[in-house]
Design a protein around this motif. Structure first.
Motif, PDB file in Angstrom:
ATOM      1  N   PHE B 318      -2.142  56.735  95.816  1.00 25.71           N
ATOM      2  CA  PHE B 318      -1.417  55.118  95.771  1.00 25.71           C
ATOM      3  C   PHE B 318      -0.644  55.735  97.240  1.00 25.71           C
ATOM      4  CE2 PHE B 318       2.723  52.342  95.647  1.00 25.71           C
ATOM      5  CZ  PHE B 318       1.952  51.142  95.854  1.00 25.71           C
ATOM      6  N   GLN B 319       0.116  57.063  96.487  1.00 27.66           N
ATOM      7  CA  GLN B 319       0.778  57.392  98.132  1.00 27.66           C
ATOM      8  C   GLN B 319       0.281  57.224  99.156  1.00 27.66           C
ATOM      9  OE1 GLN B 319       2.144  59.825  94.619  1.00 27.66           O
ATOM     10  NE2 GLN B 319       4.406  58.938  95.221  1.00 27.66           N
ATOM     11  N   ALA B 320      -0.813  58.075  98.993  1.00 27.21           N
ATOM     12  CA  ALA B 320      -1.761  58.171 100.063  1.00 27.21           C
ATOM     13  C   ALA B 320      -1.822  57.048 101.031  1.00 27.21           C
ATOM     14  CB  ALA B 320      -3.064  59.647  99.514  1.00 27.21           C
ATOM     15  N   MET B 321      -2.389  56.581 100.128  1.00 27.30           N
ATOM     16  CA  MET B 321      -3.221  55.221 100.734  1.00 27.30           C
ATOM     17  C   MET B 321      -2.460  54.586 101.583  1.00 27.30           C
ATOM     18  SD  MET B 321      -2.949  51.745  99.812  1.00 27.30           S
ATOM     19  CE  MET B 321      -2.949  51.217  98.374  1.00 27.30           C
ATOM     20  N   VAL B 322      -1.245  53.782 101.023  1.00 22.33           N
ATOM     21  CA  VAL B 322       0.197  53.230 101.742  1.00 22.33           C
ATOM     22  C   VAL B 322       0.032  54.113 102.791  1.00 22.33           C
ATOM     23  CG1 VAL B 322       2.492  53.265 102.095  1.00 22.33           C
ATOM     24  CG2 VAL B 322       1.354  52.714  99.790  1.00 22.33           C
ATOM     25  N   GLN B 323       0.550  55.297 103.105  1.00 20.42           N
ATOM     26  CA  GLN B 323       0.712  56.485 103.948  1.00 20.42           C
ATOM     27  C   GLN B 323      -0.293  56.607 105.205  1.00 20.42           C
ATOM     28  OE1 GLN B 323       3.050  60.116 102.022  1.00 20.42           O
ATOM     29  NE2 GLN B 323       1.434  60.559 102.936  1.00 20.42           N
ATOM     30  N   VAL B 324      -1.713  56.582 105.046  1.00 20.21           N
ATOM     31  CA  VAL B 324      -3.132  55.882 105.453  1.00 20.21           C
ATOM     32  C   VAL B 324      -2.965  54.737 106.236  1.00 20.21           C
ATOM     33  CG1 VAL B 324      -5.309  56.336 105.269  1.00 20.21           C
ATOM     34  CG2 VAL B 324      -4.265  58.131 104.936  1.00 20.21           C
ATOM     35  N   GLU B 325      -2.663  53.832 105.530  1.00 18.98           N
ATOM     36  CA  GLU B 325      -2.414  51.733 106.006  1.00 18.98           C
ATOM     37  C   GLU B 325      -1.516  52.046 106.928  1.00 18.98           C
ATOM     38  OE1 GLU B 325      -4.114  50.400 105.467  1.00 18.98           O
ATOM     39  OE2 GLU B 325      -3.137  48.385 105.652  1.00 18.98           O
ATOM     40  N   ALA B 326      -0.483  52.734 106.824  1.00 17.23           N
ATOM     41  CA  ALA B 326       0.283  52.852 107.728  1.00 17.23           C
ATOM     42  C   ALA B 326       0.145  53.584 109.351  1.00 17.23           C
ATOM     43  CB  ALA B 326       1.776  53.886 107.355  1.00 17.23           C
ATOM     44  N   ALA B 327      -1.080  54.377 109.303  1.00 20.43           N
ATOM     45  CA  ALA B 327      -0.748  54.849 110.276  1.00 20.43           C
ATOM     46  C   ALA B 327      -2.120  53.876 110.726  1.00 20.43           C
ATOM     47  CB  ALA B 327      -1.592  56.233 110.201  1.00 20.43           C
ATOM     48  N   ARG B 328      -2.607  53.767 110.321  1.00 15.17           N
ATOM     49  CA  ARG B 328      -4.157  52.493 110.014  1.00 15.17           C
ATOM     50  C   ARG B 328      -3.155  50.831 111.049  1.00 15.17           C
ATOM     51  NH1 ARG B 328      -6.753  52.287 105.459  1.00 15.17           N
ATOM     52  NH2 ARG B 328      -8.689  53.953 105.495  1.00 15.17           N
ATOM     53  N   VAL B 329      -2.021  51.079 110.694  1.00 18.17           N
ATOM     54  CA  VAL B 329      -1.110  49.435 110.948  1.00 18.17           C
ATOM     55  C   VAL B 329      -0.583  49.643 112.461  1.00 18.17           C
ATOM     56  CG1 VAL B 329       1.244  48.159 111.118  1.00 18.17           C
ATOM     57  CG2 VAL B 329      -0.817  49.274 109.182  1.00 18.17           C
ATOM     58  N   ALA B 330      -0.248  51.478 112.578  1.00 19.22           N
ATOM     59  CA  ALA B 330       0.184  51.576 113.759  1.00 19.22           C
ATOM     60  C   ALA B 330      -0.595  51.342 114.952  1.00 19.22           C
ATOM     61  CB  ALA B 330       1.204  53.454 113.376  1.00 19.22           C
ATOM     62  N   GLN B 331      -2.182  52.582 114.335  1.00 21.60           N
ATOM     63  CA  GLN B 331      -2.227  52.644 115.417  1.00 21.60           C
ATOM     64  C   GLN B 331      -2.788  50.927 116.269  1.00 21.60           C
ATOM     65  OE1 GLN B 331      -5.802  54.430 113.312  1.00 21.60           O
ATOM     66  NE2 GLN B 331      -5.323  56.961 114.045  1.00 21.60           N
ATOM     67  N   LYS B 332      -3.066  49.482 115.449  1.00 23.42           N
ATOM     68  CA  LYS B 332      -3.075  48.608 115.700  1.00 23.42           C
ATOM     69  C   LYS B 332      -2.349  48.046 116.669  1.00 23.42           C
ATOM     70  CE  LYS B 332      -5.528  45.100 112.981  1.00 23.42           C
ATOM     71  NZ  LYS B 332      -6.063  44.369 111.556  1.00 23.42           N
ATOM     72  N   MET B 333      -1.105  48.363 116.077  1.00 21.03           N
ATOM     73  CA  MET B 333       0.181  48.070 116.981  1.00 21.03           C
ATOM     74  C   MET B 333       0.747  48.064 118.110  1.00 21.03           C
ATOM     75  SD  MET B 333       3.447  48.212 114.222  1.00 21.03           S
ATOM     76  CE  MET B 333       4.538  47.794 115.254  1.00 21.03           C
ATOM     77  N   HIS B 334       0.100  50.016 118.160  1.00 17.63           N
ATOM     78  CA  HIS B 334       0.031  50.344 119.419  1.00 17.63           C
ATOM     79  C   HIS B 334      -0.980  50.657 120.745  1.00 17.63           C
ATOM     80  CE1 HIS B 334       4.438  50.764 118.900  1.00 17.63           C
ATOM     81  NE2 HIS B 334       4.675  51.319 117.714  1.00 17.63           N
ATOM     82  N   GLY B 335      -2.047  50.066 119.796  1.00 14.69           N
ATOM     83  CA  GLY B 335      -3.549  49.978 121.127  1.00 14.69           C
ATOM     84  C   GLY B 335      -3.700  51.838 121.249  1.00 14.69           C
TER      85      GLY B 335
END
Lengths: 359, 431
Positions: B318-335
């Motif tokens: 779960f912890q790793a998933m949230v950390q990975v998801e945050a990276a995905r969100v960041a990639q999307k936000m900043h293109g």
């Protein structure tokens, strides 16, 4: 050839009694100081600062303190962690009570507060000796840690018992807190260690140091020739605790920045490692304090970085190896040279003097 | 001459390996502070295995996050603060996020990481008031805090007593450290509100020695025991409770005191022991199938693979998933797929794990949904109670996910974070 004293004559007592009577030693030491003060601050990064240099200096300070008490005055102490905690919590209380006080002054006052506590816990040393004294100082370790955990006034009633440093500056540059640049914290510790290192060295070479050593070697004989045991033992406790208190103060304010007493001043975290430092480095040797601190603080990091980054072992395997190798080395050193690394160094110097024509 | 050659060779290999590491650091770096040795290893190992297996699965299945491979160097802390500092300094360069897995190390890193601009994600541990994103810009502790945990435990007790726990005695057995002391203030405030009597029973590190604690419990017979323990302390406490025949259903641990390793040593005696949790145990989730397929079946399991599906392993996932998801969100936000530590923080602050997203990620019904916002870095604050079945050797969820007592907790968080902001002279964000 290089390390030769032929031709160096001391024509007065002053030069004969210098800390470094040999020209080569003088040069080597001056070079070391030059590098430490003028080169390292420009290249030090936060890893070297936080993981290596600052802890090394702080533990050296603690080791000098314990060496005064145990190595020079012969009073075995297991209370180092407790006295360091006194230094740390004095610093915290002083910092929060007097926000405008200069950090250097706070550190020194913390040292004096530890010295007072040290005198208090040194009182039983007049009656008990050796292992029994070790047990009595062990009590001080547990009592002090318990006190700082139990009485919320010491940590300003924070919820978790954590104490956190706030930012303080020297000459406009922060030396405590997260924003402190690596060179500033390093220099701050270095200045204190060098100044008090010299002070300790000179104390040891003067009357007070000789009376400590007389007590260490045979207390009854010392008393007969006129060394007062009460005064001598208590000054050893006071001065030792002063050094340990300063190292505790730096440990909290400069090195960790936030800590919690039971974990940071645990007997296994401070008292035993510092005792090992002076045993491995050399009891009754200034150089030994530094070598011992380097051995205990740096060796695990060197071993770890070597095994993880170079050999490519996994972190956990490296840790198991590290513990094993560290323990083995300790045993080996103690078998090869029971008088510590400082003695090894002086043997090496003897050999160097005769090199390349040994007889 | 031989020595010279040897030294030259060594130097050469240092440089060669050094340059190799340079290349590797271009990927997304998620350093791991783990403890697979020492008194806390029984809890540290399964958790670390969960992280490693999840990262390996993402690398194998998706080729990393948005095409960027995850690198996750491990650094062994042994749960020691000083070593944690060394590990942090060693790995902070280019790191996206640190998961200290220790409240002590978290406290240590909060000011450092804030100054360096590195995200700290302390999943359900660490400083509770870090929930307040207005003050703690770089620190996240979703999905629940210790103060939520404490009030949820009390809520559970309230429910069992039909809302009246006046004059009941509740004991808190806690690890005598920053971690264990976290819930005290909340429990004291709640004691005033509900009228129960609170008994505080500290257990010193490492927690093996608890004779005095349990003697006191035998003497004063509290109605309920709450536990904030970690490492060997948990199993010793559960065993001691069983040996004094304390009714186990009245013994409730925090989510860090509710793994298989904590109850198995007590055998049948542990039957009925309860613990809070914010993630489900078991291996029936899509993510486990993926890990089996892409990691375990290829022989790449972290450790010996024996912790697969345990409570702490799943929490690691779960912890790793949230950390990975945050990276995905960041990639999307900043293109861009090549995100920096600052972009990563933005991603973490905008993580929105609703039920649909959880299902996409293979975590359907695994954990209650939560989202981070600028003000709230602490997630939903939901947790449930699970109970140990010693015969079947498994944890069963016995309640729904519950909220804590937000009237009490929010006020305490506001107070504590305001105090910190004042001490550290932090300007409030999110206005």
């Amino acid at each position: 050839m290089i390390y030769k004293e032929t031709g160096q004559y001391n024509s007065n007592y002053r030069s004969d009694h210098a800390i470094f009577p040999l020209m080569q030693d003088k040069i080597a030491f001056s070079l070391l100081m030059l590098v430490a003060f003028l080169f390292v601050p420009f290249v030090v990064d936060s890893y070297w600062e936080k993981a290596i240099l600052v802890p090394f200096l702080i533990y050296s300070m603690a080791a000098i303190g314990l060496n005064i008490l145990t190595g020079y005055c012969g009073q075995v102490s297991l209370g180092t962690g407790g006295f360091m905690a006194v230094g740390a919590f004095s610093t915290y209380k002083l910092m929060t009570t007097y926000p405008d006080l200069n950090i250097m002054i706070i550190v020194i006052i913390s040292g004096f507060i530890s010295a007072l506590v040290g005198i208090l816990f040194g009182l039983p040393s007049l009656r008990i000796k050796g292992f029994y004294l070790a047990v009595a100082t062990l009590a001080s370790q547990f009592f002090l840690v318990w006190l700082f955990n139990k009485v919320p006034w010491f940590y300003n009633y924070s919820d978790t018992g954590q104490i956190t440093v706030s930012e303080r500056t020297m000459f406009g540059v922060p030396v405590t807190g997260a924003a402190a640049p690596p060179y500033a914290t390093y220099l701050f510790c270095l200045v204190l260690v060098v100044v008090f290192g010299f002070a300790a060295k000179n104390m040891i070479r003067s009357k007070i140091g000789r009376s400590w050593m007389a007590i260490r070697d045979m207390d009854i004989a010392a008393e007969i020739i006129g060394v007062p045991p009460l005064k001598t033992k208590l000054t050893a406790f006071a001065i030792s605790s002063f050094y340990i208190g300063i190292s505790g103060s730096l440990y909290f304010a400069v090195y960790l920045g936030a800590l919690e007493v039971t974990e940071s001043f645990d007997i296994m975290a401070i008292s035993f490692p510092v005792l090992f430092m002076i045993i491995i480095g050399g009891l009754g040797s200034m150089l030994g304090s530094f070598l011992g601190a380097a051995f205990i603080v740096l060796l695990p990091i060197v071993l770890k970085n070597f095994m993880v980054d170079l050999v490519g072992l996994s972190a956990v395997t490296a840790k198991h190896f590290e513990i094993t190798i560290w323990g083995l080395l300790m045993v080996v050193f103690l078998i090869v040279e029971p008088h510590g690394l400082a003695r090894l160094w002086s043997i090496a110097k003897e050999k160097l003097r005769r090199w390349p024509f040994p007889y | 001459m031989r020595l010279k050659k040897l030294l030259l060779g060594l130097l050469g290999s240092v440089i060669a390996i050094g340059s190799f590491l340079e290349i590797a650091s271009a990927d997304l770096k998620f350093p791991m502070l783990v403890y697979r040795t020492g008194a806390y290893a029984p809890n540290g190992i399964p958790n670390a295995d969960g992280f490693v297996d999840y990262y390996r699965m993402i690398n194998a299945r998706d080729g990393g996050i948005g095409g960027e491979k995850i690198v996750f160097p491990e650094c062994e802390t042994g749960y020691k603060t000083q070593v944690g500092v060394e590990c942090y300094e060693k790995h902070k360069e280019g790191a996206m996020v640190f998961q200290p897995m220790s409240t002590g190390i978290t406290y240590q890193l909060i000011p450092k990481a804030t100054a360096d601009g590195v995200t700290i994600y302390s999943t359900g541990y660490g400083r509770t008031s870090a929930k307040n994103g207005k003050v703690f810009k770089w620190i996240f502790n979703a999905p629940a805090t210790y103060w939520d945990g404490a009030s949820i435990a009390i809520r559970h007790i309230l429910k069992q007593n039909l809302g009246n726990i006046k004059n009941k005695k509740i004991a808190l057995v806690y690890h005598n450290s920053a971690y264990g002391k976290e819930p005290i203030r909340t429990l004291e405030t709640l004691a005033k509100k509900h009228g129960y009597k609170l008994m505080l029973l500290p257990v010193d590190h490492p927690g093996q020695e608890q004779k005095a604690t349990w003697l006191k419990i035998r003497k004063s017979r509290p109605n309920y025991i709450l536990m904030w323990g970690w490492g060997v302390m948990n199993s010793v406490a559960v065993k001691s409770a069983a040996s004094i025949k304390f009714p186990m259903e009245n013994f409730i641990g925090i989510w860090w005191s509710g793994s298989e390793n904590d109850v198995l040593p007590a055998g049948q005696g542990a039957h009925g022991y309860k613990a809070l949790t914010f993630n489900a145990p078991g291996t029936d989730y899509q993510v486990h199938k993926d890990i089996k397929k892409y990691v375990h079946d290829k022989g790449n399991a972290s450790g010996d693979g024996s912790h697969f599906g345990t409570v702490l392993y799943n929490r690691g996932l779960f912890q790793a998933m949230v950390q990975v998801e945050a990276a995905r969100v960041a990639q999307k936000m900043h293109g861009t797929s090549k995100i920096t530590a600052a972009m990563y923080r933005d991603g973490m602050e905008n993580v929105n794990l609703d039920a649909a997203r959880m299902e996409q990620l293979g975590f359907k019904n695994f954990s209650p949904p939560f989202k981070n916002t600028c003000e709230n870095h602490g997630g939903s604050g939901l947790a449930a109670v699970q109970q140990w079945d010693a015969k079947a050797k498994k944890w069963n969820m016995i309640t729904e996910y519950m909220y804590g007592d937000s009237d009490v907790v929010d006020k305490l968080i506001a107070e504590d974070s305001a105090k910190y902001a004042k001490e550290q002279k932090i300007a409030l964000r999110c206005n």
